[in-house]
Design an enzyme around this catalytic site. Structure first.
Site, PDB file in Angstrom:
ATOM      1  N   GLU A 237      12.565 -22.276  25.868  1.00 37.47           N
ATOM      2  CA  GLU A 237      11.677 -23.357  26.305  1.00 37.47           C
ATOM      3  C   GLU A 237      11.348 -24.258  25.115  1.00 37.47           C
ATOM      4  O   GLU A 237      11.091 -23.773  24.006  1.00 37.47           O
ATOM      5  CB  GLU A 237      10.379 -22.773  26.875  1.00 37.47           C
TER       6      GLU A 237
ATOM      7  N   GLU B  38       5.724 -14.398  29.966  1.00 35.97           N
ATOM      8  CA  GLU B  38       5.080 -15.118  28.856  1.00 35.97           C
ATOM      9  C   GLU B  38       3.722 -14.505  28.501  1.00 35.97           C
ATOM     10  O   GLU B  38       3.225 -14.733  27.414  1.00 35.97           O
ATOM     11  CB  GLU B  38       4.962 -16.617  29.161  1.00 35.97           C
TER      12      GLU B  38
ATOM     13  N   ARG C 230      10.479 -13.498  29.314  1.00 36.47           N
ATOM     14  CA  ARG C 230       9.849 -14.609  28.578  1.00 36.47           C
ATOM     15  C   ARG C 230       8.887 -14.171  27.479  1.00 36.47           C
ATOM     16  O   ARG C 230       8.314 -14.998  26.774  1.00 36.47           O
ATOM     17  CB  ARG C 230       9.139 -15.528  29.574  1.00 36.47           C
TER      18      ARG C 230
ATOM     19  N   TRP D 195      -3.521 -16.175  37.676  1.00 34.45           N
ATOM     20  CA  TRP D 195      -3.039 -17.140  36.700  1.00 34.45           C
ATOM     21  C   TRP D 195      -1.568 -16.928  36.538  1.00 34.45           C
ATOM     22  O   TRP D 195      -1.106 -15.939  36.138  1.00 34.45           O
ATOM     23  CB  TRP D 195      -3.713 -16.895  35.368  1.00 34.45           C
TER      24      TRP D 195
ATOM     25  N   ASP E 288       8.292 -23.210  37.580  1.00 32.72           N
ATOM     26  CA  ASP E 288       7.272 -22.218  37.186  1.00 32.72           C
ATOM     27  C   ASP E 288       6.241 -22.103  38.306  1.00 32.72           C
ATOM     28  O   ASP E 288       5.577 -23.089  38.649  1.00 32.72           O
ATOM     29  CB  ASP E 288       6.609 -22.688  35.882  1.00 32.72           C
TER      30      ASP E 288
ATOM     31  N   ARG F  90      12.700 -28.028  33.539  1.00 27.77           N
ATOM     32  CA  ARG F  90      11.737 -27.383  34.436  1.00 27.77           C
ATOM     33  C   ARG F  90      10.999 -28.480  35.183  1.00 27.77           C
ATOM     34  O   ARG F  90      10.445 -29.396  34.563  1.00 27.77           O
ATOM     35  CB  ARG F  90      10.750 -26.554  33.602  1.00 27.77           C
TER      36      ARG F  90
ATOM     37  N   HIS G 157       3.656 -20.080  38.035  1.00 26.14           N
ATOM     38  CA  HIS G 157       2.382 -19.749  37.377  1.00 26.14           C
ATOM     39  C   HIS G 157       1.634 -18.588  38.045  1.00 26.14           C
ATOM     40  O   HIS G 157       0.412 -18.645  38.226  1.00 26.14           O
ATOM     41  CB  HIS G 157       1.484 -20.987  37.298  1.00 26.14           C
TER      42      HIS G 157
ATOM     43  N   TYR H  52      -2.557 -27.565  38.131  1.00 28.07           N
ATOM     44  CA  TYR H  52      -2.303 -27.169  36.740  1.00 28.07           C
ATOM     45  C   TYR H  52      -0.891 -27.576  36.337  1.00 28.07           C
ATOM     46  O   TYR H  52       0.057 -27.417  37.108  1.00 28.07           O
ATOM     47  CB  TYR H  52      -2.465 -25.655  36.562  1.00 28.07           C
TER      48      TYR H  52
ATOM     49  N   GLU I 156      10.152 -18.996  37.763  1.00 29.37           N
ATOM     50  CA  GLU I 156       9.370 -18.297  36.737  1.00 29.37           C
ATOM     51  C   GLU I 156       8.035 -17.797  37.273  1.00 29.37           C
ATOM     52  O   GLU I 156       7.382 -18.474  38.079  1.00 29.37           O
ATOM     53  CB  GLU I 156       9.134 -19.276  35.583  1.00 29.37           C
TER      54      GLU I 156
HETATM   55  O1  KDG Z   1      -0.816 -20.545  27.173  1.00 30.63           O
HETATM   56  C1  KDG Z   1      -0.358 -20.814  28.450  1.00 30.63           C
HETATM   57  C2  KDG Z   1       0.636 -21.960  28.501  1.00 30.63           C
HETATM   58  O2  KDG Z   1       1.533 -21.892  27.425  1.00 30.63           O
HETATM   59  C3  KDG Z   1       1.397 -21.845  29.769  1.00 30.63           C
HETATM   60  O3  KDG Z   1       0.580 -22.151  30.853  1.00 30.63           O
HETATM   61  C4  KDG Z   1       2.595 -22.724  29.813  1.00 30.63           C
HETATM   62  O4  KDG Z   1       3.389 -21.598  31.768  1.00 30.63           O
HETATM   63  C5  KDG Z   1       3.645 -22.188  30.737  1.00 30.63           C
HETATM   64  C6  KDG Z   1       5.024 -22.353  30.340  1.00 30.63           C
HETATM   65  O5  KDG Z   1       5.876 -21.814  31.035  1.00 30.63           O
HETATM   66  O6  KDG Z   1       5.273 -23.018  29.330  1.00 30.63           O
HETATM   67 MG    MG Z   2       5.130 -20.414  32.387  1.00 28.15          MG
END
Ligand code: KDG
Ligand code: MG
Length: 402
Positions: free
Chosen positions: A339, A262, A283, A402, A210, A147, A212, A159, A236
């Site tokens: 992951e 996630e 995820r 987020w 990602d 990634r 996010h 971030y 992602e």
């Molecule tokens: O708790 C949040 C993190 O695990 C996250 O921000 C990490 O996005 C993430 C990832 O794909 O591992």
């Molecule tokens: Mg993620």
């Protein structure tokens, strides 16, 4: 066999973890992870005050009935705190079952579908050159899927990008810090980053990215389309998924595969995404998704729609969840990728485990149960410390998704 005791351990060997230990009258115990990044103590309290008293005296083999009892019996269903607490109980009970039957948990879930678990890692850099250097380092470690994230020109911090040398941990101690975000800057830069990555490393390497949750569906459609020449394994969390139909818009504009989930904790977060084939990888993971008992049903449902798993595996998921995930990944047919963000030496010492990494692959090990332990004496040396993920704001000060 009966559950005679259970307690919650909260420890912080570099970052916070919540672990449930369930003990039986036959001397066998099981471990379950209940870590919820930035909200750890709410799960610990939920377990201690509201769940543990209800499971004492029950038969630990009754995983389905206990799961339904905790889910339906509470009246208040779903939500990350509830589902992480249920997951901690469920995973600990499957650990007990495995130990009692003297077999690894993957044998209870269907047996081995594969000998090893294909893993992806993270490469990050403050700019393209540093990201390329990190990809080279990760390749050296054996990873075949990486990634790639990078700082964005024009933004002072982003971030997911380490601020300095040393191992990266997304949660920062103290109150949340604030980072900058600009979708315009990001969208201009990311296709150029991936062009450089393919140019430097060729076609073989699997690349992931990602977002996010920062884009709108049409912005994600544009990014996915512009990334098509670089054949990503997945893009992602392109957009927040509360509005599941948003993914229809993305799907209509790009063939870049989509991964999401996630932050999901129930099938009802993903039902439309899966049944409409708007995503390719789910995820949602054991610790935040109700444990083996719920995730097995979700994975089987996803399999009907060609959706594969791609479990979250960042450092806020403890080694108990990593072990549990590897048993699950080994035993289900529609596994996609796992992951892998390795834990620190301090964390590994608190949670001794049997799983292993070699040449881009993870192995669950053959120990009975999950094959992971908790060194409680060592854990005590690392008391809980308040820590949060950072907050992200657009350049005009508006809070970001987020
Ligand atoms: O708790 C949040 C993190 O695990 C996250 O921000 C990490 O996005 C993430 C990832 O794909 O591992
Ligand atoms: Mg993620």
């Amino acid at each position: 066999m009966k559950i005679v005791n259970a307690h919650v351990n909260v420890t912080s060997p570099g970052r916070n973890f919540v672990t449930l230990k369930i003990e039986t009258d036959e001397g066998i115990f099981g471990l379950g992870d209940g870590t919820l990044n930035g909200r750890e103590l709410s799960v610990a309290t939920y377990l201690t005050q509201h769940v543990i008293p209800c499971i004492i005296g029950r038969d630990p083999f009754q995983t389905e009935d206990i799961w339904q009892y905790l889910y339906r019996g509470a009246y208040w269903r779903r939500g990350p705190v509830t589902m992480s607490a249920i997951a901690a109980v469920d995973v600990a009970l499957w650990d007990i079952k495995g130990k009692a039957l003297n077999t690894p948990v993957y044998n209870l879930l269907g047996g081995k579908c594969r000998e090893s678990v294909f893993a992806y890692c993270h490469a990050t850099g403050k700019d393209t050159d540093h990201a390329l250097e990190d990809i080279a380092r990760q390749k050296e470690l054996g990873y075949k899927a990486i990634r790639v994230q990078s700082g964005i020109p024009g933004l002072s911090n982003t971030y997911g990008i380490p601020k300095g040398p040393g191992r990266y941990e997304p949660a920062e101690r103290g109150l949340p810090s604030e980072y900058e975000w600009s979708t315009e800057h990001y969208l201009r830069y990311i296709p150029k980053l991936f062009a450089r990555v393919r140019e430097a490393f060729g076609e073989e390497l699997h690349l992931l990215h990602d977002c996010h949750h920062r884009l709108t569906p049409i912005e994600a459609g544009r990014l996915g389309k512009e990334l098509e020449p670089f054949h990503l394994f997945w893009m992602e969390d392109p957009t927040p998924a509360e509005l599941q139909e948003g993914f229809k818009v993305i799907r209509e504009h790009t063939t870049t595969p989509i991964a999401v989930g996630e932050v999901f904790n129930s099938i009802w977060d993903a039902h439309d995404l899966i049944s409409n084939q708007w995503i390719d990888y789910l995820r949602m993971t054991l610790v935040h998704g109700g444990g083996f008992t719920h995730l097995k049903k979700v994975a089987d449902f996803a399999a009907l729609y060609h959706v594969r798993t791609g479990f979250h595996g960042a450092t806020d998921l403890s080694p108990v969840t990593m072990a549990a995930s590897l048993h699950f990944d080994t035993a289900i047919h529609n596994f996609g990728i796992q992951e892998h963000m390795p834990h620190t030496d301090e964390t590994n010492a608190v949670f001794p485990h049997n799983y292993d990494f070699k040449d881009g692959l993870l192995f669950p090990g053959d120990a009975p149960g999950l094959g992971v332990d908790l060194n409680e004496a060592l854990a005590e040396k690392y008391p809980y410390q308040r820590a949060y993920l950072p907050i992200n704001r657009k350049l005009d000060g508006t809070l970001c998704d987020w």
